[in-house]
Scaffold this motif. Structure first.
Motif, PDB file in Angstrom:
ATOM      1  N   PHE A   1      -5.943  26.037   2.918  1.00  0.00           N
ATOM      2  CA  PHE A   1      -5.519  27.122   3.814  1.00  0.00           C
ATOM      3  C   PHE A   1      -5.884  28.491   3.241  1.00  0.00           C
ATOM      4  O   PHE A   1      -6.244  29.411   3.974  1.00  0.00           O
ATOM      5  N   LYS A   2      -5.757  28.629   1.939  1.00  0.00           N
ATOM      6  CA  LYS A   2      -6.113  29.887   1.288  1.00  0.00           C
ATOM      7  C   LYS A   2      -7.613  30.153   1.418  1.00  0.00           C
ATOM      8  O   LYS A   2      -8.042  31.277   1.661  1.00  0.00           O
ATOM      9  N   GLU A   3      -8.403  29.079   1.280  1.00  0.00           N
ATOM     10  CA  GLU A   3      -9.855  29.203   1.326  1.00  0.00           C
ATOM     11  C   GLU A   3     -10.369  29.467   2.736  1.00  0.00           C
ATOM     12  O   GLU A   3     -11.272  30.294   2.945  1.00  0.00           O
ATOM     13  N   ASN A   4      -9.786  28.791   3.732  1.00  0.00           N
ATOM     14  CA  ASN A   4     -10.326  28.909   5.093  1.00  0.00           C
ATOM     15  C   ASN A   4      -9.649  29.978   5.946  1.00  0.00           C
ATOM     16  O   ASN A   4      -9.980  30.139   7.118  1.00  0.00           O
ATOM     17  N   GLY A   5      -8.688  30.704   5.367  1.00  0.00           N
ATOM     18  CA  GLY A   5      -8.047  31.799   6.090  1.00  0.00           C
ATOM     19  C   GLY A   5      -6.807  31.412   6.872  1.00  0.00           C
ATOM     20  O   GLY A   5      -6.163  32.279   7.487  1.00  0.00           O
ATOM     21  N   ARG A   6      -6.457  30.137   6.857  1.00  0.00           N
ATOM     22  CA  ARG A   6      -5.284  29.695   7.636  1.00  0.00           C
ATOM     23  C   ARG A   6      -3.993  30.306   7.090  1.00  0.00           C
ATOM     24  O   ARG A   6      -3.080  30.629   7.855  1.00  0.00           O
ATOM     25  N   LEU A   7      -3.896  30.468   5.759  1.00  0.00           N
ATOM     26  CA  LEU A   7      -2.681  31.029   5.181  1.00  0.00           C
ATOM     27  C   LEU A   7      -2.462  32.459   5.666  1.00  0.00           C
ATOM     28  O   LEU A   7      -1.334  32.856   5.989  1.00  0.00           O
ATOM     29  N   LEU A   8      -3.531  33.224   5.757  1.00  0.00           N
ATOM     30  CA  LEU A   8      -3.419  34.584   6.286  1.00  0.00           C
ATOM     31  C   LEU A   8      -3.053  34.558   7.762  1.00  0.00           C
ATOM     32  O   LEU A   8      -2.201  35.324   8.212  1.00  0.00           O
TER      33      LEU A   8
ATOM     34  N   VAL B   1      13.648  23.020 -10.081  1.00  0.00           N
ATOM     35  CA  VAL B   1      12.869  22.502  -8.954  1.00  0.00           C
ATOM     36  C   VAL B   1      11.388  22.541  -9.302  1.00  0.00           C
ATOM     37  O   VAL B   1      10.980  23.182 -10.270  1.00  0.00           O
ATOM     38  N   ALA B   2      10.592  21.857  -8.492  1.00  0.00           N
ATOM     39  CA  ALA B   2       9.133  21.872  -8.633  1.00  0.00           C
ATOM     40  C   ALA B   2       8.547  22.712  -7.511  1.00  0.00           C
ATOM     41  O   ALA B   2       8.698  22.380  -6.331  1.00  0.00           O
ATOM     42  N   PHE B   3       7.900  23.812  -7.864  1.00  0.00           N
ATOM     43  CA  PHE B   3       7.336  24.717  -6.868  1.00  0.00           C
ATOM     44  C   PHE B   3       5.901  24.330  -6.511  1.00  0.00           C
ATOM     45  O   PHE B   3       5.136  23.844  -7.348  1.00  0.00           O
ATOM     46  N   SER B   4       5.551  24.603  -5.267  1.00  0.00           N
ATOM     47  CA  SER B   4       4.156  24.565  -4.868  1.00  0.00           C
ATOM     48  C   SER B   4       3.447  25.771  -5.484  1.00  0.00           C
ATOM     49  O   SER B   4       4.082  26.632  -6.116  1.00  0.00           O
ATOM     50  N   GLU B   5       2.142  25.846  -5.273  1.00  0.00           N
ATOM     51  CA  GLU B   5       1.437  27.074  -5.627  1.00  0.00           C
ATOM     52  C   GLU B   5       1.931  28.193  -4.707  1.00  0.00           C
ATOM     53  O   GLU B   5       2.462  27.944  -3.622  1.00  0.00           O
ATOM     54  N   PRO B   6       1.799  29.445  -5.143  1.00  0.00           N
ATOM     55  CA  PRO B   6       2.333  30.566  -4.350  1.00  0.00           C
ATOM     56  C   PRO B   6       1.736  30.639  -2.947  1.00  0.00           C
ATOM     57  O   PRO B   6       0.587  30.274  -2.730  1.00  0.00           O
ATOM     58  N   THR B   7       2.557  31.130  -2.008  1.00  0.00           N
ATOM     59  CA  THR B   7       2.097  31.290  -0.626  1.00  0.00           C
ATOM     60  C   THR B   7       2.213  32.721  -0.115  1.00  0.00           C
ATOM     61  O   THR B   7       1.578  33.056   0.881  1.00  0.00           O
ATOM     62  N   ALA B   8       3.025  33.574  -0.760  1.00  0.00           N
ATOM     63  CA  ALA B   8       3.180  34.951  -0.276  1.00  0.00           C
ATOM     64  C   ALA B   8       3.970  35.778  -1.273  1.00  0.00           C
ATOM     65  O   ALA B   8       4.636  35.249  -2.167  1.00  0.00           O
TER      66      ALA B   8
END
Length: 298
Positions: free
Chosen positions: A266-273, A127-134
């Motif tokens: 999302f990582k940059e603006n804090g949305r991922l957190l 499969v093709a993964f996105s960049e890590p999220t958690a």
């Protein structure tokens, strides 16, 4: 029992659970903007139909169907937010056994795996993964008081009377095999709930999953159990800190690129957190500078 975690809080966008017959399929074309003859791109198709289908594997709090029948958990929440940014307002979900996720994706039964699946070289071949999220460290769900002093996979090697439940096809199964747990001491399970029930029935002595998964299962189910101290397994002198991401078919390069663009924002603006906090994830569980390309290399 779930409180504010029992439903998405992402702008009121509708969520639905879809059966296999309702899941979208890719009929010709590919993820790079169209197939032979310049067919419709996958992202354009998703925007046109208004929803994206996700596969998940009933593991609290990474991805599961809640009591109201809605997709829930950190990974579907990330998928929901990302695709909303890309102009796809709704997600529909299919819950399958863990070892059915990659085959289901490859068969186009859903468009993306949103199950907190760890990125590793073997899976990157499929499969093709996105960049890590958690991420999350490992732990064991054991009987209250931990009477068998289970702290690591080696605890089962040291005591042949102990039996461990692991998700079939999971990284925990890989760890168990690496550390030398005999096959007759392993119980391969399709989902998290099965492991809980086997432990409750006394058929296994522990269940191996990520620490946050056990913690939230206990919040949901209760019982005379506890979660052992969390740890990252060490292999060849290196801590195996696994990272999870969204997974797509390998031909979906352009779609993955768009998804990664939003994840970076999302990582940059804090949305991922912000998304992760709804499901018990902290800043320590969010991606560092490691990339999917590095994880795929091993």
């Amino acid at each position: 029992m779930w409180g504010r975690r029992d439903a998405f809080r992402l702008g009121g966008v509708g969520l639905a659970v879809a059966g296999l017959a309702a899941c979208s399929r890719v009929d010709g074309g590919d993820g790079d903007g169209g197939g032979e003859g310049g067919g419709q791109s996958t992202l354009d198709r998703l925007r046109e139909q208004g929803f994206v289908t996700v596969g998940l594997a009933s593991e609290i709090p990474f991805g599961f169907i809640d009591d109201a029948g809605n997709p829930a958990g950190q990974s579907p929440a990330v998928a929901q937010a990302v695709f909303e940014e890309l102009g796809v307002p709704e997600i529909q979900a299919e819950s399958v056994a863990w070892d059915g996720l990659i085959p289901g994706l490859q068969a186009s039964r859903f468009d993306v795996i949103a199950a907190g699946m760890f990125i590793n070289p073997d899976r990157c071949q499929q499969v093709a993964f996105s960049e890590p999220t958690a991420t999350s460290p490992e732990a064991f769900l054991v009987n209250e008081g931990n009477p068998d002093d289970i702290t690591h996979f080696t605890s089962f090697v040291d005591n042949s009377d102990l039996k461990l439940a692991v998700l079939n096809g999971s990284v925990e199964q890989d760890y168990a095999e690496h550390f030398g747990i005999p096959e007759d001491q392993l119980e391969l399970i399709p989902d998290q709930t099965t492991g809980y029930e086997l432990l409750d029935a006394g058929r296994v002595d522990a269940v191996s999953m990520l620490s946050v998964s056990h913690t939230y299962l206990l919040l949901d189910r209760g019982g005379p159990f506890e979660v052992t101290e969390a740890f990252f397994p060490e292999i060849d002198g290196t801590q195996e800190k696994g990272w999870g991401g969204l997974a797509f078919r390998q031909e979906e390069a352009s779609l993955v690129e768009e998804v990664n663009r939003v994840i970076a924002e999302f990582k940059e603006n804090g949305r991922l957190l912000e998304i992760g906090e709804e499901w018990g994830f902290t800043e320590a569980d969010l991606p560092d500078d490691v990339t999917t390309a590095e994880l795929c290399e091993g």
